[in-house]
Design a protein around this motif. Sequence first.
Motif, PDB file in Angstrom:
ATOM      1  N   THR A   1      76.530  14.578 133.488  1.00 45.97           N
ATOM      2  CA  THR A   1      77.027  13.511 134.356  1.00 45.97           C
ATOM      3  C   THR A   1      77.381  14.050 135.731  1.00 45.97           C
ATOM      4  OG1 THR A   1      77.883  12.313 132.431  1.00 45.97           O
ATOM      5  CG2 THR A   1      78.750  11.688 134.589  1.00 45.97           C
ATOM      6  N   ALA A   2      77.938  15.251 135.753  1.00 45.18           N
ATOM      7  CA  ALA A   2      78.263  15.878 137.040  1.00 45.18           C
ATOM      8  C   ALA A   2      77.007  16.058 137.881  1.00 45.18           C
ATOM      9  CB  ALA A   2      78.935  17.227 136.809  1.00 45.18           C
ATOM     10  N   ALA A   3      75.935  16.494 137.237  1.00 47.08           N
ATOM     11  CA  ALA A   3      74.671  16.690 137.948  1.00 47.08           C
ATOM     12  C   ALA A   3      74.095  15.365 138.428  1.00 47.08           C
ATOM     13  CB  ALA A   3      73.675  17.407 137.042  1.00 47.08           C
ATOM     14  N   LEU A   4      74.150  14.339 137.580  1.00 48.90           N
ATOM     15  CA  LEU A   4      73.626  13.024 137.942  1.00 48.90           C
ATOM     16  C   LEU A   4      74.426  12.425 139.095  1.00 48.90           C
ATOM     17  CD1 LEU A   4      71.602  10.767 137.277  1.00 48.90           C
ATOM     18  CD2 LEU A   4      73.275   9.853 135.648  1.00 48.90           C
ATOM     19  N   LEU A   5      75.742  12.564 139.014  1.00 47.33           N
ATOM     20  CA  LEU A   5      76.611  12.033 140.059  1.00 47.33           C
ATOM     21  C   LEU A   5      76.379  12.749 141.382  1.00 47.33           C
ATOM     22  CD1 LEU A   5      78.926  10.057 140.682  1.00 47.33           C
ATOM     23  CD2 LEU A   5      80.528  11.869 140.036  1.00 47.33           C
ATOM     24  N   ALA A   6      76.189  14.059 141.320  1.00 48.02           N
ATOM     25  CA  ALA A   6      75.955  14.831 142.542  1.00 48.02           C
ATOM     26  C   ALA A   6      74.682  14.380 143.248  1.00 48.02           C
ATOM     27  CB  ALA A   6      75.872  16.314 142.212  1.00 48.02           C
TER      28      ALA A   6
END
Length: 438
Positions: free
Chosen positions: A151-156
């Motif tokens: 999720t962190a990667a997607l949000l970034a």
Amino acid sequence: MIWIQALIILACIMLGARKSGVAMGFAGGVGLFILVFVFGLKPASPPVNVLLIIIAVSSMAATLQVAGGLDLLVHLAEKVLRSRPDRITFMAPIVTFLFTVFTGTSYVALAVYPVICEVALEAKIRVERPMSIALVASQHGISASPVSASTAALLAVLAAHGVSLGQIMMVLFPAIFLGIIVGALSVYKKGLELEKDPEFLKLVKNGDITFGSGESKNYKPTKEAVLSVTLFALGVFFIVLLGSVKALMPSWNVGGKVSYLSIPNAIEIIAFLTSFIMVFTCKLQPGKIAKSSVFSAGMTGVIAIFGIAWMTDTFFLAHKAFVIDSLGGIVREYPILFAVMIFVMSALLLSQGATTRSIMPIGVSLGLPLGSLVAFAPAVNGLFFFPATGSAISAITFDRSGTTKIGRYVLNHSFQLPGFVTCISSILFGLVISYFVF
């Protein structure tokens, strides 16, 4: 020359995946060295924001573990599963999914697998059914968690285009939950019943299978464990709240232009704040946090994403126009092909976070709708395809009945059916839900 570079990247990914763990990141470094020093490509910027978020949330989850919070969660899981043993095929995946969503790590699921086996055996249910979908559900829980690396990667990738954490969760949580229910239905009657399974009956006859004595009564949750779970829950709540409501973010007026605290920075701040409060209120030794298995897994993910994402970003930066011209038309006409690309990469990389960070920027550049990109996120959970992950081996090992297994042809294993059904169903549900969210 482009195809030679692409083959080198693929070779590095496959070699790194064979060794797994930090070797994946190291393999990315090898590919990056070849691209920069041999082919003269300009290196892209390292994915700093993603790495910092993963470090922060992994630290928070590791602090929860040291405080005894994960043990408490496992105890609660056992109570839930034993409350309705006849529904274990549905209850097991729901439990592993929710716990993974809450903690951002599938570590909890590993501790629940022995419980799933014992409850299924006591209920005379083929263990393969709940065990296989429970593993798939725990993997998909990563995509539905507000504090996971994926999720962190997607949000970034998407935050710069106006997508909030709240929008991502509004699509992925219900879509994946419904997908898991469909996945559980697909294995509800899979295989022979235990009393008709000759392999299982042989184990019983030889005395290799013994039945447990029910729930353990020895566990007593400490006040530190209860406090740590409460604080962790509050931390997750504020992360989702700040990531969903921009007006709550601190803002500054610089040169007449208002700028807000970025979502990645907000996540990092809240995660460290929560960890600090847990350390002092639960009287923890910081050294144990750095040595915990959750922290180790998180740092392994950081290294893997660092190397692989930096390598693929460098390749894409150099050949962005070529990739868009070559793939743009067909992917825009058949967007589902992009989901297939994500799935294939995740099966090779064996990392949801690394796959998301490497592939999702390509989808943005190709002009795919942001809602569709979010809906395609469950495709990063293709880890089940090759039964070579630690989670898959653990699930097979913990099944004392021998019903959860790798087939004669390797790929015909217990996780294949629920894996594909859950993944496809989640994407379809996500596409429908994203229509109303975006």
